[in-house]
Write an enzyme that holds these catalytic residues in place. Structure first.
Site, mmCIF file in Angstrom:
data_model
loop_
_atom_site.group_PDB
_atom_site.id
_atom_site.type_symbol
_atom_site.label_atom_id
_atom_site.label_comp_id
_atom_site.label_asym_id
_atom_site.label_seq_id
_atom_site.Cartn_x
_atom_site.Cartn_y
_atom_site.Cartn_z
ATOM 1 C CG HIS A 121 -5.728 -2.577 1.027
ATOM 2 N ND1 HIS A 121 -5.095 -2.167 -0.128
ATOM 3 C CD2 HIS A 121 -5.164 -1.871 2.030
ATOM 4 C CE1 HIS A 121 -4.203 -1.234 0.166
ATOM 5 N NE2 HIS A 121 -4.220 -1.042 1.479
ATOM 6 C CB SER A 179 -0.978 -0.058 1.165
ATOM 7 O OG SER A 179 -2.091 0.732 0.851
ATOM 8 C CD1 TRP A 203 -8.170 3.022 -1.267
ATOM 9 C CD2 TRP A 203 -9.838 4.221 -2.160
ATOM 10 N NE1 TRP A 203 -8.041 4.318 -0.828
ATOM 11 C CE2 TRP A 203 -9.051 5.071 -1.360
ATOM 12 C CE3 TRP A 203 -10.944 4.753 -2.828
ATOM 13 C CZ2 TRP A 203 -9.321 6.427 -1.204
ATOM 14 C CZ3 TRP A 203 -11.213 6.116 -2.669
ATOM 15 C CH2 TRP A 203 -10.407 6.942 -1.873
ATOM 16 C CE LYS A 249 -0.193 5.115 -1.794
ATOM 17 N NZ LYS A 249 -1.304 4.565 -2.508
#
Ligand code: GTR
Length: 370
Positions: free
Chosen positions: A349, A207, A298, A211
């Protein structure tokens, strides 16, 4: 917010290669240009220098995990202009190995209990036993030790202590820049540890950590592999699709992760001179593995696979024949083609045992099995 594929706008991605036709020209010209564009417009500039660095072993247990691993807790301290920041690292290396071990370094964006050195708590987020039993060293640091993951406190660490000028500049790095910078300092430490195969270190993140792993791996070519789990907006997923979390939404909620210039694109993503396929391309020709989950719209799973598809031309500068399926892969059906890996798994997630299992398989095929 958009979860409807039929309303994804028609978009044109900025040209990845421009006129570049060879890997040499890519490395000399286009690659530095793209790093510059991401620094200037998204993550901020990464300081090149600091005064000194020191590594201190604070706990050394040669027979951890019932003798299968060597535990080292190490504090990495970096000094600049009289101030310092200390980042604790947990590291297990396998005792059963022929030579130095390849390693996974997790950028831990969750609680420290996920990387428990005592192994009282065992978490799927960082399954140290699984890595060790597969012949890998596994390490982690916590993002909060580099830059607290909070809107009002992110300054207190790498930024205000070592590089205060970054806080005032529109292209100064913020939290993600500081976390990626910290990952590179752990890499500095690995270089001094003969138990680790320095040429086979994968940087891993989930997540916001995913990144960061991409940005760390894009800049620091010492990372031989990048693993980015459910990284979504401003990670592996294309911004121009405006699906799920957009550049506007992420800057509203998590503006402190990115530089100030990024805010200019909140309602004008078409003007952004980069898109996230370029971030993937900066990892070429090194292996990259990205993941998504069914219940995590998302993070725009399809947009994240499309980043890989659109990064392919950079990889093909090194291997003309490389391809990956154009169609979005089926659930629980990993793609592993040369240096590119991807899966879209069932569930939420997260970074879990399924993810690590695939990544260890991918790494084994590329780093060689232990
Ligand atoms: C979300 C954020 C995502 C992702 C995630 C996480 O709230 O919108 O971009 O980074 O947090 O880090 O788990």
């Amino acid at each position: 917010m958009n979860y409807d594929e039929t309303t994804v706008p028609a978009y044109v991605l900025p040209s990845l290669l421009k006129n570049v036709k060879t890997s040499a020209a890519w490395e000399r010209q286009r690659r530095p240009e793209l790093i510059e564009l991401f620094s200037e417009n998204v993550y901020g500039r990464t300081p090149r220098t600091f005064d000194s660095i020191r590594y201190q072993v604070t706990n050394d247990v040669p027979d951890a995990m019932e003798g299968r691993a060597h535990l080292k807790e190490v504090t990495v301290t970096v000094w600049n202009k009289g101030k310092s920041v200390s980042i604790p690292v947990v590291l297990f290396t396998p005792n059963k190995r022929k030579g130095p071990a390849p390693a996974f370094l997790l950028i831990n964006n969750r609680l420290k209990r996920n990387t428990d050195p005592t192994r009282t708590i065992k978490s799927e987020f960082w399954p140290a036993e699984m890595a060790i039993d597969s012949g890998y060293a596994i390490a982690a640091f916590n993002v909060n030790d580099a830059a607290p993951d909070k809107k009002d406190a992110y300054q207190h660490g790498v930024l205000d202590q070592l590089f205060p000028e970054a806080l005032d500049q529109p292209d100064g790095m913020k939290a993600i820049g500081a976390w990626a910078w910290a990952a590179s300092r752990i890499m500095d430490y690995f270089k001094t540890n003969p138990d680790i195969d320095f040429k086979k270190v994968a940087v891993v993140g989930h997540s916001r950590g995913g990144k960061t792993a991409l940005w760390a791996g894009a800049q620091d070519t010492r990372f031989a592999m990048v693993v980015s789990s459910c990284s979504g907006s401003s990670g592996a997923s294309l911004a121009r699709r405006k699906y799920g979390e957009t550049v506007s939404l992420i800057n509203k909620q998590f503006g402190y992760w990115f530089n100030d210039n990024y805010k200019k694109y909140m309602n004008n993503v078409e003007a952004l001179p980069v898109d996230q396929h370029m971030l993937i391309a900066l990892i070429a020709p090194r292996p990259v593995y990205t993941t998504n989950a069914v219940e995590d719209r998302w993070a725009d799973p399809r947009g994240s696979y499309l980043s890989l598809v659109n990064a392919l031309p950079a990889y093909q500068l090194y291997d003309k024949k490389l391809t990956i399926p154009a169609a979005f892969p089926a659930v629980n059906n990993p793609v592993m083609q040369g240096p590119i890996g991807y899966h879209f798994r069932e569930g939420k997630h997260d970074l879990n045992l399924y993810d690590w299992g695939q990544v260890i398989k991918f790494a084994g095929d590329r780093f060689g099995r232990m």
